[in-house]
Design a protein around this motif. Structure first.
Motif, PDB file in Angstrom:
ATOM      1  N   GLU A   1       0.842  -1.196   0.000  1.00 53.62           N
ATOM      2  CA  GLU A   1       0.000   0.000   0.000  1.00 53.62           C
ATOM      3  C   GLU A   1       0.877   1.245   0.000  1.00 53.62           C
ATOM      4  OE1 GLU A   1      -1.979   1.299   3.418  1.00 53.62           O
ATOM      5  OE2 GLU A   1      -0.534   0.489   4.826  1.00 53.62           O
TER       6      GLU A   1
ATOM      7  N   HIS B   1      -5.075   5.067   3.020  1.00 54.17           N
ATOM      8  CA  HIS B   1      -4.391   3.799   2.760  1.00 54.17           C
ATOM      9  C   HIS B   1      -4.758   3.387   1.340  1.00 54.17           C
ATOM     10  CE1 HIS B   1      -3.100   2.957   6.926  1.00 54.17           C
ATOM     11  NE2 HIS B   1      -4.222   3.553   7.272  1.00 54.17           N
TER      12      HIS B   1
ATOM     13  N   PHE C   1     -11.815  -4.551   3.258  1.00 55.28           N
ATOM     14  CA  PHE C   1     -10.549  -3.845   3.041  1.00 55.28           C
ATOM     15  C   PHE C   1     -10.747  -2.337   3.110  1.00 55.28           C
ATOM     16  CE2 PHE C   1      -9.186  -7.923   1.204  1.00 55.28           C
ATOM     17  CZ  PHE C   1      -7.926  -8.029   1.772  1.00 55.28           C
ATOM     18  N   GLU C   2     -11.875  -1.861   2.585  1.00 49.86           N
ATOM     19  CA  GLU C   2     -12.146  -0.422   2.596  1.00 49.86           C
ATOM     20  C   GLU C   2     -12.280   0.094   4.031  1.00 49.86           C
ATOM     21  OE1 GLU C   2     -12.716   3.000   0.132  1.00 49.86           O
ATOM     22  OE2 GLU C   2     -12.174   0.936  -0.369  1.00 49.86           O
TER      23      GLU C   2
ATOM     24  N   TRP D   1     -10.997  -1.418   6.652  1.00 48.54           N
ATOM     25  CA  TRP D   1      -9.813  -1.865   7.405  1.00 48.54           C
ATOM     26  C   TRP D   1     -10.218  -2.824   8.536  1.00 48.54           C
ATOM     27  CZ3 TRP D   1      -5.621  -0.629   4.778  1.00 48.54           C
ATOM     28  CH2 TRP D   1      -4.373  -0.861   5.334  1.00 48.54           C
TER      29      TRP D   1
ATOM     30  N   ASN E   1      -6.320  -7.243  10.732  1.00 47.58           N
ATOM     31  CA  ASN E   1      -5.099  -6.876  11.443  1.00 47.58           C
ATOM     32  C   ASN E   1      -3.884  -7.216  10.585  1.00 47.58           C
ATOM     33  OD1 ASN E   1      -3.580  -6.030  13.821  1.00 47.58           O
ATOM     34  ND2 ASN E   1      -2.994  -8.172  14.010  1.00 47.58           N
ATOM     35  N   SER E   2      -2.871  -6.391  10.663  1.00 48.95           N
ATOM     36  CA  SER E   2      -1.646  -6.614   9.890  1.00 48.95           C
ATOM     37  C   SER E   2      -0.474  -6.007  10.640  1.00 48.95           C
ATOM     38  CB  SER E   2      -1.762  -5.978   8.499  1.00 48.95           C
ATOM     39  OG  SER E   2      -1.862  -4.567   8.615  1.00 48.95           O
TER      40      SER E   2
END
Length: 297
Positions: free
Chosen positions: A172, A185, A246-247, A249, A252-253
């Protein structure tokens, strides 16, 4: 007449400006995978980041529900020819469907001699050829000839199950839009990986299966609403599409790479996996602090 000509010129200028802006955004989206590209003239700050996503984590389980795993949705779309795969996150070299299938397959280890059989004096040549465990076969008057060993068949290969593909990486751009005064993002690409911890992955390292443009993934997710589901464990009436997940969020990452001259990952820069985890937390904190300072000063 002069007023009319001035109005016509103004209208033509605005039309060309809008067309140029649309062309700029379309070109950006097609080249880097962005779903909602931000014009370069609006960007005050940009940092390219790579994040790792472990789908086994509790917060990520809704993207990995039974029978509707995100890995299954993506790979099935590749097999149907609806989704193009790329070799890496530069998104310049494509992969064929056969190459993706090869990347997501493993070869079963061939059956050989056990340690006990080797200790007893047997060798691999005893597995085939000859009579009585490789003894020469008599032929004619006192002549002997060794019987040729049959050519071993290639061991079969199998595809990993979608549940085995629980590791992803997401590339990203963190962008501060000076026109809207907020941080975005801007997801570019997502890579599916064969985890290093799988027993069938004898290499012991993460193996990339394929990288996919985020804009292509959004199209596939929207086109398959019954399969591309973010499972809401609290309310079955409020499952969401993976594109919305995804939009918003809803996962977790952790950061594994921040753009740098050597294109090195954090664990490579700081000399180890543990140091890389600490550097990941520091990088996340630094980005938050940078955004805070933009608002403060």
């Amino acid at each position: 007449m002069n007023k009319f000509l001035s109005f016509a010129a103004l209208t033509a200028g605005l039309t060309l400006s809008v067309a140029a802006s649309a062309q700029e955004q379309a070109t950006t989206a097609s080249s880097n995978g962005s779903y909602r590209p931000i014009p370069a003239s609006d960007i005050l700050f940009r940092k390219t980041i790579t994040r790792a996503i472990d789908l086994r984590e509790k917060q990520n389980k809704p993207m990995f529900s039974e029978g509707k795993e995100i890995s299954r949705v993506i790979l099935d779309a590749v097999k149907r020819g609806e989704l193009q795969a790329y070799r890496n996150d530069s998104l310049t070299t494509t992969l064929s469907g056969a190459e993706v299938t090869s990347n997501m397959s493993f070869v079963e280890a061939s059956a050989g001699l056990s340690d006990e059989e080797k200790a007893a004096g047997f060798s691999d040549s005893d597995l085939g050829g000859g009579d009585d465990w490789g003894a020469p076969v008599k032929k004619g008057k006192g002549k002997t000839t060794a019987k040729a060993a049959p050519k071993p068949s290639a061991p079969p290969s199998y595809e990993y199950r979608p549940k085995d593909i629980y590791q992803m990486e997401m590339k990203e751009d963190m962008i501060f839009d000076k026109k809207r005064s907020r941080m975005y993002h801007d997801i570019k690409a997502i890579t599916l990986l064969v985890p290093s911890t799988l027993s069938a992955n004898t290499s012991g390292i993460e193996k990339p299966i394929g990288t996919f443009k985020y804009s292509d993934l959004v199209r596939v997710f929207r086109a398959n609403p019954d399969k591309a589901i973010w499972f809401n464990p609290q309310n079955d009436a409020q499952h969401k599409n993976l594109a919305d997940a995804f939009e918003l969020w809803l996962f977790n990452s952790y950061i594994v790479k921040v753009s740098n001259p050597n294109d090195a990952r954090l664990d490579e820069i700081y000399g180890g996996q543990q140091q890389g985890i600490l550097a990941s937390q520091q990088a996340a904190a630094d980005l938050i602090e940078y955004e805070y300072n933009l608002w403060s000063f």
